[in-house]
Scaffold this active site. Structure first.
Site, short mmCIF file in Angstrom:
data_model
loop_
_atom_site.label_atom_id
_atom_site.label_comp_id
_atom_site.label_asym_id
_atom_site.label_seq_id
_atom_site.Cartn_x
_atom_site.Cartn_y
_atom_site.Cartn_z
N HIS A 25 28.37 78.08 23.39
CA HIS A 25 28.64 77.33 24.63
C HIS A 25 27.45 76.43 24.93
O HIS A 25 26.30 76.81 24.72
CB HIS A 25 28.88 78.31 25.78
CG HIS A 25 29.43 77.63 26.99
ND1 HIS A 25 28.63 76.89 27.84
CD2 HIS A 25 30.70 77.53 27.47
CE1 HIS A 25 29.40 76.38 28.80
NE2 HIS A 25 30.64 76.75 28.59
N ASN A 46 36.40 81.75 31.00
CA ASN A 46 34.97 82.00 30.78
C ASN A 46 34.36 82.27 32.16
O ASN A 46 34.15 81.34 32.93
CB ASN A 46 34.34 80.76 30.12
CG ASN A 46 32.83 80.87 30.00
OD1 ASN A 46 32.26 81.94 30.24
ND2 ASN A 46 32.19 79.77 29.64
N GLU A 62 26.00 75.71 27.58
CA GLU A 62 25.00 76.28 28.50
C GLU A 62 24.00 77.14 27.73
O GLU A 62 22.85 77.26 28.13
CB GLU A 62 25.70 77.06 29.62
CG GLU A 62 26.35 76.10 30.61
CD GLU A 62 27.49 76.68 31.42
OE1 GLU A 62 27.67 77.91 31.44
OE2 GLU A 62 28.24 75.87 32.02
N SER A 88 36.43 71.41 33.27
CA SER A 88 37.15 71.04 34.50
C SER A 88 38.68 71.13 34.38
O SER A 88 39.40 70.37 35.03
CB SER A 88 36.74 69.65 34.98
OG SER A 88 35.38 69.67 35.38
N GLY A 141 32.32 71.80 34.82
CA GLY A 141 31.98 72.09 36.21
C GLY A 141 31.79 70.84 37.07
O GLY A 141 31.27 70.93 38.18
P1 PGA Z 1 34.68 74.60 33.87
O1 PGA Z 1 33.87 75.31 32.67
O2 PGA Z 1 36.14 74.86 33.61
O3 PGA Z 1 34.16 75.26 35.12
O4 PGA Z 1 34.37 73.15 33.80
C1 PGA Z 1 34.36 75.34 31.36
C2 PGA Z 1 33.39 76.03 30.46
O5 PGA Z 1 32.16 75.84 30.62
O6 PGA Z 1 33.80 76.79 29.55
#
Ligand code: PGA
Length: 248
Positions: free
Chosen positions: A93, A10, A95, A209, A170
């Site tokens: 997602h 992603n 976000e 992560s 993240g």
């Molecule tokens: P990350 O993000 O691997 O940077 O933690 C995963 C995601 O939001 O799909």
């Protein structure tokens, strides 16, 4: 029989023409692992060029509108993503659920629109830290699924679910193996309750992560059928070792 693993990147709001070489490199090296499905979900502006840069390699979007067309300024429909060369998309997602205030009902409508347009779907769910700390993680995620999963599965496009604890995205923090196993087991049960035996074939990805050092351990957990990878998907040097971990 374990399901074939899917490792999807992603890219979020990262990616310019100057990154097409990285996409070519990821696509070329992913071919070395034919027993794993690999895909990259890039910004809408890059889908067309990414798909041309890496023919045959699955390129996806990160969101779709639920309508086919219309007065929706700034949005792109599933047909538009397909037309640009995408074969899959992320929906729901965290976000977007948070910043764009997408509801479970929106996510369901988006998933149904994408599947109808024959785009494979990665539908994300996950709990906040507050919910995890008060012991409500499984209940919350299963409730989210209940309201955001498509009413029915359609042939011609595949649904996957990504469990992404919001507090793990993240941050470098990840749940324990036992917490992942508990959640993925509960999701599997829910998918079977809803879709019958077809629910056994739906891949459940872990996201949050994932990196080259923790991928193998995460993939060893029951009902982890792949990963949705953010930061560590931007460069082949980080992403391909995760694909290799899924392959072994
Ligand atoms: P990350 O993000 O691997 O940077 O933690 C995963 C995601 O939001 O799909």
């Amino acid at each position: 029989m374990p399901l074939r693993k899917l490792v999807a990147g992603n890219w979020k709001m990262h990616g310019l023409s100057s990154d097409l070489d990285e996409i070519r490199a990821i696509a070329a090296r992913a071919r070395e692992y034919p027993n794993v499905d690999v895909a990259l979900c890039v910004p809408a502006t890059l889908i067309d060029r990414a798909a041309r840069a890496a023919p045959g390699f699955p390129i996806g979007g990160q969101d779709v509108h639920f309508a086919e067309k219309g007065a929706f300024t700034g949005c792109a429909s599933a047909f538009m993503l397909r037309d640009a060369g995408a074969s899959l998309t992320i929906v729901g997602h965290s976000e977007r659920r948070e910043a764009q205030r997408e509801s479970d009902a929106d996510v369901r409508a988006k998933a149904e629109a994408a599947l109808s347009a024959r785009l494979d779907v990665i539908l994300c769910v996950g709990e906040s830290l507050e919910v995890r700390d008060r012991g409500g993680a499984v209940e919350t995620v299963i409730a989210q699924l209940g309201k955001s999963l498509p009413q029915e599965l359609l042939s011609g496009a595949e649904l996957a679910v990504a469990y992404e604890p919001i507090w793990a995205i993240g941050t470098g923090k990840i749940p324990t193996n036992a917490e992942i196993a508990e959640m993925h087991g509960a999701i599997r049960g829910d998918l079977i309750d809803r879709y019958g035996p077809d629910g056994r074939e739906i891949r459940i990805l872990y996201g949050g992560s994932v990196n080259p050092s923790n991928a193998a351990e995460i993939f060893s957990v029951a009902d982890v059928d792949g990963a949705l990878v953010g930061g560590a998907s931007l460069e082949a040097a980080d992403f391909i070792p995760i694909v290799a971990a899924a392959a072994s």
